[in-house]
Design a protein around this motif. Structure first.
Motif, PDB file in Angstrom:
ATOM      1  N   SER A 353       0.839  -1.202   0.000  1.00  0.00           N
ATOM      2  CA  SER A 353       0.000   0.000   0.000  1.00  0.00           C
ATOM      3  C   SER A 353       0.870   1.246   0.000  1.00  0.00           C
ATOM      4  O   SER A 353       2.088   1.171   0.168  1.00  0.00           O
ATOM      5  CB  SER A 353      -0.926   0.012   1.220  1.00  0.00           C
ATOM      6  OG  SER A 353      -0.176  -0.032   2.414  1.00  0.00           O
ATOM      7  N   PHE A 354       0.227   2.380  -0.190  1.00  0.00           N
ATOM      8  CA  PHE A 354       0.914   3.660  -0.217  1.00  0.00           C
ATOM      9  C   PHE A 354       0.509   4.499   0.990  1.00  0.00           C
ATOM     10  O   PHE A 354      -0.663   4.469   1.405  1.00  0.00           O
ATOM     11  CB  PHE A 354       0.550   4.449  -1.488  1.00  0.00           C
ATOM     12  CG  PHE A 354       1.151   3.898  -2.748  1.00  0.00           C
ATOM     13  CD1 PHE A 354       2.333   4.407  -3.244  1.00  0.00           C
ATOM     14  CD2 PHE A 354       0.531   2.868  -3.432  1.00  0.00           C
ATOM     15  CE1 PHE A 354       2.889   3.910  -4.411  1.00  0.00           C
ATOM     16  CE2 PHE A 354       1.066   2.362  -4.598  1.00  0.00           C
ATOM     17  CZ  PHE A 354       2.264   2.881  -5.097  1.00  0.00           C
ATOM     18  N   GLN A 355       1.468   5.243   1.516  1.00  0.00           N
ATOM     19  CA  GLN A 355       1.125   6.203   2.555  1.00  0.00           C
ATOM     20  C   GLN A 355       0.208   7.264   1.946  1.00  0.00           C
ATOM     21  O   GLN A 355       0.517   7.857   0.919  1.00  0.00           O
ATOM     22  CB  GLN A 355       2.382   6.873   3.098  1.00  0.00           C
ATOM     23  CG  GLN A 355       2.114   7.842   4.249  1.00  0.00           C
ATOM     24  CD  GLN A 355       3.400   8.391   4.833  1.00  0.00           C
ATOM     25  OE1 GLN A 355       4.414   7.717   4.880  1.00  0.00           O
ATOM     26  NE2 GLN A 355       3.358   9.627   5.275  1.00  0.00           N
ATOM     27  N   GLY A 356      -0.938   7.463   2.562  1.00  0.00           N
ATOM     28  CA  GLY A 356      -1.911   8.416   2.041  1.00  0.00           C
ATOM     29  C   GLY A 356      -3.084   7.765   1.341  1.00  0.00           C
ATOM     30  O   GLY A 356      -4.044   8.436   0.954  1.00  0.00           O
ATOM     31  N   SER A 357      -3.042   6.430   1.190  1.00  0.00           N
ATOM     32  CA  SER A 357      -4.172   5.721   0.595  1.00  0.00           C
ATOM     33  C   SER A 357      -5.347   5.720   1.558  1.00  0.00           C
ATOM     34  O   SER A 357      -5.173   5.693   2.784  1.00  0.00           O
ATOM     35  CB  SER A 357      -3.783   4.274   0.274  1.00  0.00           C
ATOM     36  OG  SER A 357      -4.919   3.495  -0.036  1.00  0.00           O
ATOM     37  N   ALA A 358      -6.554   5.703   1.018  1.00  0.00           N
ATOM     38  CA  ALA A 358      -7.740   5.554   1.856  1.00  0.00           C
ATOM     39  C   ALA A 358      -7.752   4.160   2.475  1.00  0.00           C
ATOM     40  O   ALA A 358      -7.230   3.203   1.900  1.00  0.00           O
ATOM     41  CB  ALA A 358      -9.001   5.764   1.037  1.00  0.00           C
ATOM     42  N   VAL A 359      -8.319   4.052   3.647  1.00  0.00           N
ATOM     43  CA  VAL A 359      -8.534   2.748   4.269  1.00  0.00           C
ATOM     44  C   VAL A 359      -9.914   2.276   3.835  1.00  0.00           C
ATOM     45  O   VAL A 359     -10.930   2.616   4.446  1.00  0.00           O
ATOM     46  CB  VAL A 359      -8.439   2.841   5.802  1.00  0.00           C
ATOM     47  CG1 VAL A 359      -8.655   1.473   6.429  1.00  0.00           C
ATOM     48  CG2 VAL A 359      -7.094   3.399   6.210  1.00  0.00           C
ATOM     49  N   SER A 360      -9.960   1.527   2.759  1.00  0.00           N
ATOM     50  CA  SER A 360     -11.227   1.052   2.217  1.00  0.00           C
ATOM     51  C   SER A 360     -10.953  -0.067   1.234  1.00  0.00           C
ATOM     52  O   SER A 360      -9.804  -0.304   0.836  1.00  0.00           O
ATOM     53  CB  SER A 360     -11.993   2.191   1.533  1.00  0.00           C
ATOM     54  OG  SER A 360     -11.257   2.702   0.426  1.00  0.00           O
TER      55      SER A 360
END
Length: 546
Positions: A353-360
């Motif tokens: 994942s990427f830092q700043g991605s939505a948690v969804s």
């Protein structure tokens, strides 16, 4: 003479306490240790030198004085006039204004944004660095039992399942009004602590010295790391009789007070391990560059020098500092889950994942390939209700994702343009976007692209969920590996001094090449060999003593 000095200092501190002008914090050191202890005792209750009125004035001023007994310093608050009076006192050797240098910043999948979702209970495999430093071999002799490590950093999540059983106490030296708030809102300190001594009992995360005990000193926050807080934390570590201190922080300058503090720690038997810095240049940062601290650089999983790792003649050793998985405040980590249906059933893909991605998450969502994710790549493409498949390269990850969001994408999957996976940041301020963003490897990404080009449908169930663990990189991650090794060595032979421990770890390190300009120091630390040598030296001492 001494009485006049104490009275003069009292007057200055009373002025600082009562003046309406803005005050600053200063570290005050004295020319003579005897003078310091006499002055210090007057602020800790020895007020018989003063008249009743003077005693009352001093007691009011004590609110602005902190006595650092072990490092022989005072921390005072003063305005410009109070400072001028302090500077006129001949018994004072040095006065340093509190300075802030940038706080260590996590480089990895971590979020400052709270989430109400339950953390994903990842079973963490043993981090690669634990085997790289040969810690399991050392565990045949000791796992660090009986040792106390102080982590001077951004605070701690004392309830983290990998750390809670090892945690003893913490203190906030950054905010003197809230000494008991040592919570970690940055994530860095919790990650460092896990590498040193995660217990291995919950979800598998294990540190280098899993039976050592932990104390946490918070010295860094949103404004950076305070030089006053650091001096106070080193003093506290000495009071706590810590065998090892880890400092995964630093700056480009040295100070008189700082050097005095680290020299005092050395003399007291407290070993300090510090990160060399992440600017990738040939200048080791402070405090790592001091002679009485142990400077640690970083290497990649293939044991080559990490690009960011600073080096120089002061560098002592190197340790794992890239893709280091460890604990972060519960629920603040981010992990990705990706399943793709290529037309013959769903397959689970390796991802990050990427830092700043939505948690969804999204489920069974069709995909559309949009090239490199440039604005022109979205022309004529309907992304409503779809996941955008984007090739890595040419423009920033954040630009690719923002372009996809503007085109109506509900999720983004970026595939690498070379083997492996990498991490990145989508926002500069730690905020989170509105859609989930993941990366997958080159081969499956190309496979999806080819199928979509033929008109085949490809669907994905993917997303980003909270976790209690994250992979970071930096010399900040290398230093705790060495702090853990030092803890094992001191447990194997408690009679060794900090200087002897440093020498032993360097002597037993595995040389790495190329080592131009001391970029690798003495090499990769070897916990197994270092602990064996430490135990042998203790047994030899017993024979000689007999």
């Amino acid at each position: 003479m001494l009485t006049r000095m104490i009275l003069s200092l009292s007057a200055v501190l009373v002025w600082s306490a009562t003046a309406s002008a803005a005050t600053k914090r200063y570290i005050v050191t004295f020319k003579n240790p005897g003078t310091f202890h006499e002055v210090a005792s007057s602020f800790k209750g020895g007020l018989n030198l003063f008249s009743q009125n003077e005693a009352m004035a001093v007691s009011r001023a004590v609110q602005n004085v902190e006595v650092l007994d072990r490092v022989e310093m005072l921390v005072v608050e003063a305005d410009s006039q109070g400072l001028a009076q302090l500077e006129n006192l001949s018994e004072i050797a040095n006065i340093e204004e509190e300075q802030f240098f940038p706080a260590p910043s996590p480089i990895g999948t971590f979020s400052h944004v709270p989430t109400s979702l339950k953390a994903f209970p990842t079973n963490v495999e043993r981090p690669w660095g634990i085997d790289a430093v040969k810690a399991p071999g050392a565990w045949q002799i000791t796992k660090g039992e009986g040792m106390t490590v102080v982590v001077i950093d951004t605070g701690i999540d004392e309830d983290h399942p990998a750390i809670a059983s090892r945690f003893l106490e913490g203190r906030n030296f950054l905010d003197t009004n809230n000494p008991n708030d040592y919570s970690d809102t940055v994530g860095h300190g919790t990650h460092v602590a896990g590498t040193i001594l995660a217990d291995g009992l919950n979800h598998g995360l294990v540190g280098v010295a899993p039976e050592a005990k932990l104390k946490s000193a918070k010295v860094c926050g949103n404004l950076g790391c305070s030089t006053v807080a650091i001096a106070s934390a080193v003093n506290w570590a000495m009071e706590q009789q810590a065998q090892v201190v880890n400092m995964s922080l630093g700056g480009p300058f040295m100070t008189f007070a700082e050097k005095k503090a680290y020299d005092a720690a050395e003399a007291a038997g407290t070993m300090i391990v510090a990160a060399s810095g992440n600017n990738g240049n040939n200048k080791v940062s402070f405090p790592a560059a001091y002679t009485t601290t142990f400077a640690v650089g970083a290497v990649n999983p293939d044991l080559t020098k990490a690009q960011f790792s600073q080096w120089g003649p002061e560098l002592d050793v190197v340790a794992p500092g890239v893709d280091v998985v460890s604990s972060v405040p519960v629920g603040s980590g981010r992990t990705s889950q990706v399943m793709v249906d290529f037309g013959k059933g769903s397959e689970v893909l390796k991802s990050t994942s990427f830092q700043g991605s939505a948690v969804s998450t999204v489920e069974d969502m069709p995909m559309a390939y949009v090239g490199l994710g440039k604005p022109e790549d979205f022309q004529g493409v309907d992304l409503r209700g779809k996941t955008a498949l984007i090739l890595r390269g040419e423009i920033r990850f954040s630009d690719k994702v923002q372009n996809a969001i503007r085109a109506g994408a509900e999720a983004v999957m970026i595939f690498n343009n070379e083997p492996g996976l990498i991490q990145g940041a989508l926002t500069d301020d730690g905020s989170e976007l509105a859609i989930p963003v993941v990366m997958v490897e080159q081969v499956p990404g190309q496979r999806m692209k080819d199928l979509l080009a033929k008109g085949s449908e490809v669907t994905t169930s993917m997303g980003v969920v909270p976790a209690d663990y994250a992979a970071f990189q930096g010399t900040s991650m290398a230093s705790p590996h060495v702090a853990g090794v030092a803890t094992l060595v001191r447990a194997a032979n408690p009679s060794l001094t900090p200087a002897q421990v440093r020498a032993l770890i360097k002597e037993t390190a595995t040389p790495l090449t190329p080592n131009n300009e001391n970029q690798m120091g003495s090499g990769m630390v070897n916990a197994e060999l270092a602990v064996q040598k430490a135990r042998e030296s203790m047994q030899l001492d017993r024979v000689v003593g007999f």
